[in-house]
Design an enzyme around this catalytic site. Sequence first.
Site, mmCIF file in Angstrom:
data_model
loop_
_atom_site.group_PDB
_atom_site.id
_atom_site.type_symbol
_atom_site.label_atom_id
_atom_site.label_comp_id
_atom_site.label_asym_id
_atom_site.label_seq_id
_atom_site.Cartn_x
_atom_site.Cartn_y
_atom_site.Cartn_z
ATOM 1 N N CYS A 130 2.508 -5.577 14.242
ATOM 2 C CA CYS A 130 2.549 -4.636 13.117
ATOM 3 C C CYS A 130 3.995 -4.370 12.781
ATOM 4 C CB CYS A 130 1.907 -3.315 13.488
ATOM 5 S SG CYS A 130 0.242 -3.485 14.094
ATOM 6 N N THR A 131 4.274 -4.379 11.536
ATOM 7 C CA THR A 131 5.643 -4.067 11.141
ATOM 8 C C THR A 131 5.852 -2.573 11.323
ATOM 9 O OG1 THR A 131 5.194 -5.611 9.367
ATOM 10 C CG2 THR A 131 7.327 -4.527 9.342
#
Lengths: 158, 659
Positions: free
Chosen positions: B532-533
């Site tokens: 996940c960014t």
Amino acid sequence: MLTEQQFRDELRIFVEKMNENNINWKLQENGQTARESHLVELPDGEFVTQDSHIIYNSTYQTPTLWFNFHAKTGAPIDIEIVERDLLKIPKTESTASIRTRISQYEHPFLGVLYYNIHPCQTSQIMKELKLGEGTWLMSWLSVYGQQIGLRIPDIQNL
Amino acid sequence: MATFLPFTTRIELPFWKAVNEKKLHEWKLDESPKPILGQLSYSEITGKECSLLMTYKSFNTNEIPKQESISGFMHLYNTAESFKAAMTAESKRKILEDETAKIWDSITSHAWLKNPELLSKFFMITFVDLKKFKYFSITCVPGLYFPSEIQQEINKDDLYGADPKTLFSHMAETSSTLFLFCRKSAAILDVSHLESVNNPDDFAIVVADPSTVSYTAGWPVRNVLAAVAQLHSSWNHCHVISLRSTGSIGIKFMWTNNISSQEKSLNFVPKSAGWDQLYNVDLRKKFDPVLQVDNSVNLNNELMKWRQLPDIRLERYSKLKVWLVFIKWFNFLLQVLILGAGTIGCNVARGLIAWGVSHITFVDNSTVSYSNPVRQSLSEFEDAKNNRGKAETAAKALIRINPNTKAESHMLTVPMPGHTIDKSAEAQLEKDVQKLEQLVMEHDVVYLALDSREARWLPTVLATKHRKIAISVAIGFDTFVVIRHGIGSRSDSLSHEAIAESMPYSHLSCYFCSDVTAPGNSTADRTLDQQCTVTRAGMSPQASAAATELLAAILQYPDPLMCPASVDENTTMLGATPHQIRYFANRYQMILPIVKRFERCVACGDAIAKQYQQHGWKFVLDVMNSPSRLEQVTGLDALQESVNAIDIEFDEDEDTTDE
């Protein structure tokens, strides 16, 4: 600028003076506002009603001018026609002019959209005018009302 | 022949609003006649009519001064059918006869002498459709043809010795619009005195007159004359002062007083006239709440036009009229495709609808998870709880915000290089590629708001192929980048002089041009926190805002598809139209690089375009299973080899110190 009570007092005097000069302003809503309506001719020969109201704005502590144009059926007039034929705003109008401060808002009493001249410059403008008692609104209207074609009595009659 | 200026009904918009409210809350389905007031003005200076004003006060019968109104009834029908039945010639004739009979009755009974307002009555027949906000109405002010032939003589200079000011004062004080002026004594008397007057020349009958034509009396005078002639059947003339602030006039009216046998009969009622036109108005734009939103959003942007930028072309955000060279003017609705309905997709959409963009399509392959709503501004807790699709959630939210938005959604996984697929999934891949290409073709602007590098590859290829405005938006922990891809392919781009400090749209790099390796699967072998960014919360709103405003500026350029990259604020009326916007939050620094496209780019290069053109989805399949294919096609592999082949000789014998 003007307290609400001062505004109401000035408004009464204003309406009287106008009526003496056959300009049909009327007090409404228990003296809180005044309104006037008259016919205006469009270039194509049709007549529309111009309906103008003076209403107090408590944020700016000044009166504001609200107005609208109606065809005889009650339909509002196209904004292009309003700008071009009724207010006669030239395309080259400078951005500092009062007429660039016209926008539509919901009318405080009527609940429909009416045009209104924004009061942000009123206190500045009124400082430049000589004001006597009972002449506040007449002077104010001579500046703002002229922008939308409202009649002002001749100075001698005031 | 005497003529009498008829009434023109003038309705104000707030009158219809008052009718809306009364019908909804008070009258509902009751069709009984409603008392109503029409307003008159005696100081109108424009036009050639008697105006009967219907205003928002028309139902508040005690707020209009008595002398400036006439009273009547509104017959409001509930259905179009009953309204039409009331509008047949026969029905109209009947109602006019009935109302005329009432007025005539007040004349013959002499009741008018005590209550002169009985002479001026009107009625309206109306139908309002409160779902469609359509209003139909017709007004009638009965004017009696009695006596049947009347002549007039205007007396403009001499008002029979009366001073109009005095007459107006009397009207204001007594609220009376009909009274007598004694020519000998200049006294003003109540109209009831007329009964005892013997000589018509002794008095002038003062009538407050809404007529704006100087040589014609207004409609109300007609009924006054009928009353006078009936009261004094021996008279054949009378004097009237038509009182108006625009210049009152004196008129001598004359008639023959031979009463026909018909007129003598008890059942006689004079003929009458007084119908105005049927008015028909559509007020949806003013009263329909959904259209009100449209109106208000437009209004908001119009304010910008009035106050700041008179020449701004606001219609370009909803309708884009573009001169496509050698083709023709196209007039179509601006349609924006947003790939990725996550933090960036949601925020960009929000910005676009504020500009008035009305057609937005979302593409996303996942569902809303519990961590999403705080950052993805078009989703909420319930969406996560119910596991709804992100694209669908975003589209529905836009419609809730502004019902006029045409928002659509598609759940679709964008095929990505390096994400291998096996044979069984190939049929679906073909469908997905076709679907994605079709979506790109149908829209004018594509935002690449996807969450990985490789996901942006195929959209770039497709946007390049179809010459669409493509804008990539990407966020890092404390950085963001917005890039507008070069328009179309390099080779068939229109030749365009490169001006100093600006670069033609067709020469601009895409998201991949700076890369010398192909995008691969960046998500494999990563831990959750790496997949996940993770970004600072303010990055997405800032990035999305920059991406929205960049498009807003580009669309103001005369032909947006030719808009060069420039940092000069005079490029468009909204200012500069940069190529790339790169922001570094830790030092609040923004830079605007302009980068030339790379002819061997793995996404927008000609070699790639050709492969896709020839092999379509099969090329995509190849690339998915083996991203190095991209390097082969573009010749990047040879470029890499050539770098390795460079032999840099280090002279190992040389002493590093000087002698």
